[in-house]
Write an enzyme that holds these catalytic residues in place. Structure first.
Site, PDB file in Angstrom:
ATOM      1  N   CYS A  94      -0.811  33.826   2.775  1.00 21.66           N
ATOM      2  CA  CYS A  94      -2.260  33.991   2.619  1.00 21.66           C
ATOM      3  C   CYS A  94      -2.792  32.905   1.699  1.00 21.66           C
ATOM      4  CB  CYS A  94      -2.601  35.371   2.068  1.00 21.66           C
ATOM      5  SG  CYS A  94      -1.963  35.628   0.398  1.00 21.66           S
ATOM      6  N   CYS A 117      -1.381  32.206  -1.790  1.00 21.44           N
ATOM      7  CA  CYS A 117      -0.148  31.407  -1.843  1.00 21.44           C
ATOM      8  C   CYS A 117      -0.509  29.930  -2.012  1.00 21.44           C
ATOM      9  CB  CYS A 117       0.661  31.567  -0.552  1.00 21.44           C
ATOM     10  SG  CYS A 117       1.284  33.229  -0.239  1.00 21.44           S
ATOM     11  N   CYS A 152      35.315   1.595   2.611  1.00 19.32           N
ATOM     12  CA  CYS A 152      35.805   2.352   1.466  1.00 19.32           C
ATOM     13  C   CYS A 152      34.708   3.242   0.915  1.00 19.32           C
ATOM     14  CB  CYS A 152      36.317   1.410   0.368  1.00 19.32           C
ATOM     15  SG  CYS A 152      34.995   0.392  -0.332  1.00 19.32           S
ATOM     16  N   CYS A 175      31.367   1.724  -0.082  1.00 19.30           N
ATOM     17  CA  CYS A 175      30.401   1.472   0.999  1.00 19.30           C
ATOM     18  C   CYS A 175      29.510   2.706   1.179  1.00 19.30           C
ATOM     19  CB  CYS A 175      31.115   1.174   2.310  1.00 19.30           C
ATOM     20  SG  CYS A 175      32.091  -0.325   2.305  1.00 19.30           S
ATOM     21  N   ASP A 188     -27.619  -1.367  10.161  1.00 18.29           N
ATOM     22  CA  ASP A 188     -27.503  -2.819  10.177  1.00 18.29           C
ATOM     23  C   ASP A 188     -27.936  -3.290  11.572  1.00 18.29           C
ATOM     24  OD1 ASP A 188     -26.542  -5.478   9.461  1.00 18.29           O
ATOM     25  OD2 ASP A 188     -24.914  -5.056  10.867  1.00 18.29           O
ATOM     26  N   ASP A 223     -21.074  -2.829  10.721  1.00 17.09           N
ATOM     27  CA  ASP A 223     -19.838  -3.235  11.399  1.00 17.09           C
ATOM     28  C   ASP A 223     -19.160  -4.450  10.793  1.00 17.09           C
ATOM     29  OD1 ASP A 223     -21.736  -5.161  12.173  1.00 17.09           O
ATOM     30  OD2 ASP A 223     -20.676  -5.532  14.063  1.00 17.09           O
ATOM     31  N   ASP A 276     -21.197  -5.604   5.276  1.00 15.48           N
ATOM     32  CA  ASP A 276     -21.724  -4.235   5.172  1.00 15.48           C
ATOM     33  C   ASP A 276     -20.862  -3.345   4.278  1.00 15.48           C
ATOM     34  OD1 ASP A 276     -23.823  -4.738   7.024  1.00 15.48           O
ATOM     35  OD2 ASP A 276     -22.415  -4.461   8.686  1.00 15.48           O
TER      36      ASP A 276
END
Length: 805
Positions: free
Chosen positions: A17, A20, A85, A88, A501, A700, A704
């Site tokens: 809920c 929580c 080994c 590694c 614009d 755009d 701007d």
């Protein structure tokens, strides 16, 4: 030096809920180094902003586990070649554990394998394998052994479904016995054994402790962390009914009478109804992220690449930048790229909403998931994986769905203190009934306590806002509007002023040839052939517009014999042994060419926002051509829609006032702010805000970006620059101003939906608790009402997915 801040998104399981979510949020905020933490109950995940120099992701995982919840991870098993080994194995293990997003990695030298647990929102299998290869080893995935979030969701539905049917089968006899108690139902046949307390105990016990185990576990974890949630209410209510009935059953030993006043059916039926509610809730919450699934479903699964002289099919995730891709007719373009061979029409409706295919040829860019309609294409991959346009869209939608709107804060605050208050009310109800209303009647008072505990579930409050935001932002994405966060979705409906614009927003952003006017003695086709040939040597954008316009008229251009660009004036060229001059009034005056007859026409064209260029052939005026940045076909209709919504529309541009007013008049815009420098756009936004207006800036370009960032809502046209889209709060994918109205419409619809949800959630509890306390609700009815409240809130939110514009 600025403090480094990173963001982590962790999927969480175990929340029941809203309280929580609030508890996890509070717990994470207390961790040193955490700047901000948001937990989304509906999406079941948390977003954390933190200082990586102070705290690590593993610390968040530990904190969430300490609070009684779990972080959902994906796991992958890898086969590793080249280890010799133990050193590694240790080296690989350390290297993997340092990667951001990897929560745990273990490497087994004997088995030559690694098991890596990771957060899929931050890293993928491909990056993990690349890390191992950088360390000097080879790695590959061992089959499909990872368990993703979608699988977990499906499994959760399956588990809840199984629990429900198991619980239902055991509860039906108990419910049967309960229904037959009433005088008006005495005609119903009831097998005698169903009245036996030990039979009832046998039926109720598996429901209480097998099916109901999740409530006990959840309640224990909550109480251990000094908190309370829905599990506490359910565990308290059902345990009270079960153990009181058990006490009565034991007290009946030695008596021959059936104990008809038992409450086994109360606990069993309650748990059954709550599990049913959970089942509906899980399914509904799964549906609320349909938008993400739809977007992901658009992606191609494989790609045909040309490597080492061989054509081969590879998985989409194996495509790398620079790969040459073959895209056949009818296939999806796998990733973003550039056409290096071929010509075709592409269906880009998934991105732009435009149903008309777009013609593409060599040098044009293509977008992943668009459909190649008719021609064979060779495409060079430029963006792959998470960098593609579609992946970025998915990321924005996920972030928006995971964010919190300010309206949710109230619900979160209430949810945090809700459960303790309800428990107090329930026990107060018990004592009032036991002491004053029905003195000494323990069973009656207990029934009222159970009803109050069960009906007061905070789930509806917790789901009210996030489910609406998920559904609303998902539907908005489908119509080409990307909200970057819930707060922007909420703010948009309050806008009063839209600042547009001009170039690339109201207009197409590229000049086109609009007018050709020649003198009577001049042949128009020959005139255009000479002008186009002369201008094709020029690099000026206006020259490019003229050449493109002439070529569209199917006029063949020849070779230029001589060419000279005269800065600030125009050009001089020699074509077919004829001298061509094209440019301004000054150019004509410089060469003593009489243009008096052309000046009135030229001024009229300039008044209407066009740029006119005078043309002379062999030192005699021959005509003029005009170019203009025309308004988009949809701009006028979009401005009209915005005005009808009661919004003030203003156009802002760096162009001269005469041109700006001509464009504004054509688009139906009344207010114009012209001749504004790029830095002045942000100042204009501030000026409007000081007047008390709530401003959206729509643009755009890079110029701007400051205004987009400072506006109450920044809207970037999706066909614009990355900088503009980064600075904006909303991206309008289609590049169509109608998307502004669509964004505002979706915001209004979503906020109305949230308010409806919150109203019903508050009203439900405000009405339900007193009704239960006054004794008008049997516990099983309270349980049914509680389940219905959560499901109804989610279903109401899902209506947003069907909104039509």
């Amino acid at each position: 030096m600025t403090q480094e801040i990173k963001e982590a998104v962790l999927p969480i399981t175990g929340m029941t809920c809203a309280s929580c979510a609030v508890r996890i949020e509070k717990g994470l905020k207390k961790v040193e180094g955490v700047e901000e933490a948001n937990v989304n109950f509906a999406l079941e995940r948390t977003s954390i902003k933190y200082n990586p120099n102070v705290v690590k992701i593993e610390d968040f995982k530990k904190k969430i586990n300490d609070l009684g919840y779990e972080v959902v991870e994906e796991k992958v098993d890898l086969a590793i070649i080249g280890m010799t080994c133990a050193a590694c194995a240790t080296r690989i293990e350390k290297g993997l554990n340092k990667i951001e997003g990897v929560t745990n990695a273990t490497v087994n030298l004997a088995l030559e394998s690694a098991t890596v647990a990771y957060n899929p929102s931050q890293i993928g299998t491909k990056e993990i394998i690349e890390k191992i290869e950088k360390l000097g080893y080879q790695a590959s995935e061992k089959g499909e052994q990872k368990e993703d979030v979608a699988d977990l969701k499906a499994k959760e539905v399956e588990i809840q479904q199984g629990k429900f049917f198991f619980s239902l089968i055991l509860s039906i006899p108990l419910l049967w016995a309960m229904v037959s108690h009433f005088s008006f139902t005495s005609f119903i046949y009831l097998p005698d054994m169903f009245m036996n307390p030990w039979v009832q105990l046998a039926l109720a016990t598996p429901v209480q402790f097998i099916v109901g185990k999740q409530f006990y576990v959840g309640a224990f974890k909550a109480l251990r962390n000094k908190s309370a949630n829905m599990d506490v209410l359910v565990a308290l209510g059902t345990s009270a009914a079960y153990f009181y009935s058990l006490y009565l059953s034991i007290a009946s030993i030695g008596s021959e009478a059936h104990m008809i006043e038992l409450y086994y059916e109360t606990s069993a039926v309650l748990i059954t109804l709550i599990i049913l509610g959970k089942l509906f809730e899980v399914r509904a919450k799964g549906r609320s992220s349909e938008a993400i699934k739809k977007l992901m479903g658009l992606q191609a699964k494989t790609a045909t690449v040309f490597r080492n002289g061989v054509e081969q099919e590879v998985a989409l995730e194996d495509v790398v930048v620079g790969d040459i891709l073959y895209v056949k007719p009818g296939e999806k373009v796998p990733v973003d790229g550039e056409i290096i061979e071929g010509r075709s029409a592409l269906d880009e409706s998934m991105l732009t909403g435009e149903s008309v295919p777009v013609d593409k040829t060599i040098g044009d860019s293509v977008i992943g998931a668009t459909i190649n309609k008719n021609g064979f294409l060779k495409v060079k991959a430029t963006k792959v994986g998470r960098d593609t346009a579609l992946s970025q869209i998915i990321k924005v939608v996920e972030e928006a769905q995971g964010s919190k709107a300010p309206i949710q804060r109230l619900a979160d605050q209430i949810s945090g203190i809700f459960v303790p208050i309800v428990v107090a009310i329930a026990f107060l109800t018990f004592f009032v009934w036991f002491i004053w209303i029905t003195p000494g009647d323990f069973a009656e008072a207990l029934e009222k306590l159970i009803a109050v505990l069960v009906i007061a579930c905070p789930c509806a409050l917790g789901l009210a806002t996030p489910t609406s935001i998920m559904a609303g932002s998902g539907r908005a994405a489908e119509i080409g509007v990307l909200f970057k966060g819930g707060e922007h979705l909420e703010m948009t409906h309050r806008l009063t002023t839209i600042l547009l614009d001009k170039t690339g927003t109201v207009t197409n952003g590229a000049p086109i040839l609009t007018d050709v006017l020649v003198e009577k003695h001049v042949n128009e086709e020959e005139f255009l052939q000479l002008v186009g040939t002369a201008e094709k040597q020029s690099e000026h954008p206006l020259a490019e517009a003229i050449v493109t316009g002439i070529k569209e008229k199917k006029i063949e251009l020849s070779d230029v014999e001589e060419f000279e660009a005269i800065p600030g004036y125009g050009i001089k060229a020699k074509v077919n042994n004829q001298t061509i001059l094209a440019g301004t009034r000054k150019l004509m005056q410089k060469y003593n060419i009489n243009i008096e007859q052309a000046l009135p026409t030229m001024e009229n064209l300039e008044e209407s926002g066009k740029t006119a260029m005078l043309i002379a052939i062999n030192n005699q005026y021959a005509g003029l051509v005009a170019v203009a940045d025309t308004i988009k076909a949809t701009s006028k209709e979009a401005v009209k829609r915005l005005k009808e919504m009661g919004l003030e529309v203003v156009m802002i541009t760096g162009d001269n006032e005469r041109t700006a007013k001509a464009i504004a008049t054509e688009a139906g815009i009344d207010s114009v702010v012209a001749e504004v420098l790029p830095e002045g756009k942000a100042e204009e936004v501030k000026k409007l805000q000081k007047e008390g207006k709530i401003v959206a800036m729509v643009g755009d370009g890079i110029n701007d970006a400051p205004a987009l960032a400072i506006a109450d809502i920044g809207m970037a046209i999706g066909t614009g620059t990355d900088v503009a889209m980064e600075a904006a709060d909303i991206t309008l994918i289609r590049g169509d101003l109608n998307s502004i109205a669509d964004a505002i419409f979706m915001s209004k619809k979503t906020i109305r939906n949230i308010k409806q949800n919150l109203f019903w959630a508050f009203a439900y509890n405000a009405l339900g608790i007193p009704v239960a306390a006054l004794g008008f609700l049997a516990p099983w009815l309270a349980g049914a009402a509680m389940a219905f409240s959560s499901v109804s809130v989610v279903l109401n939110a899902l209506r947003l997915q069907r909104v039509k514009l």
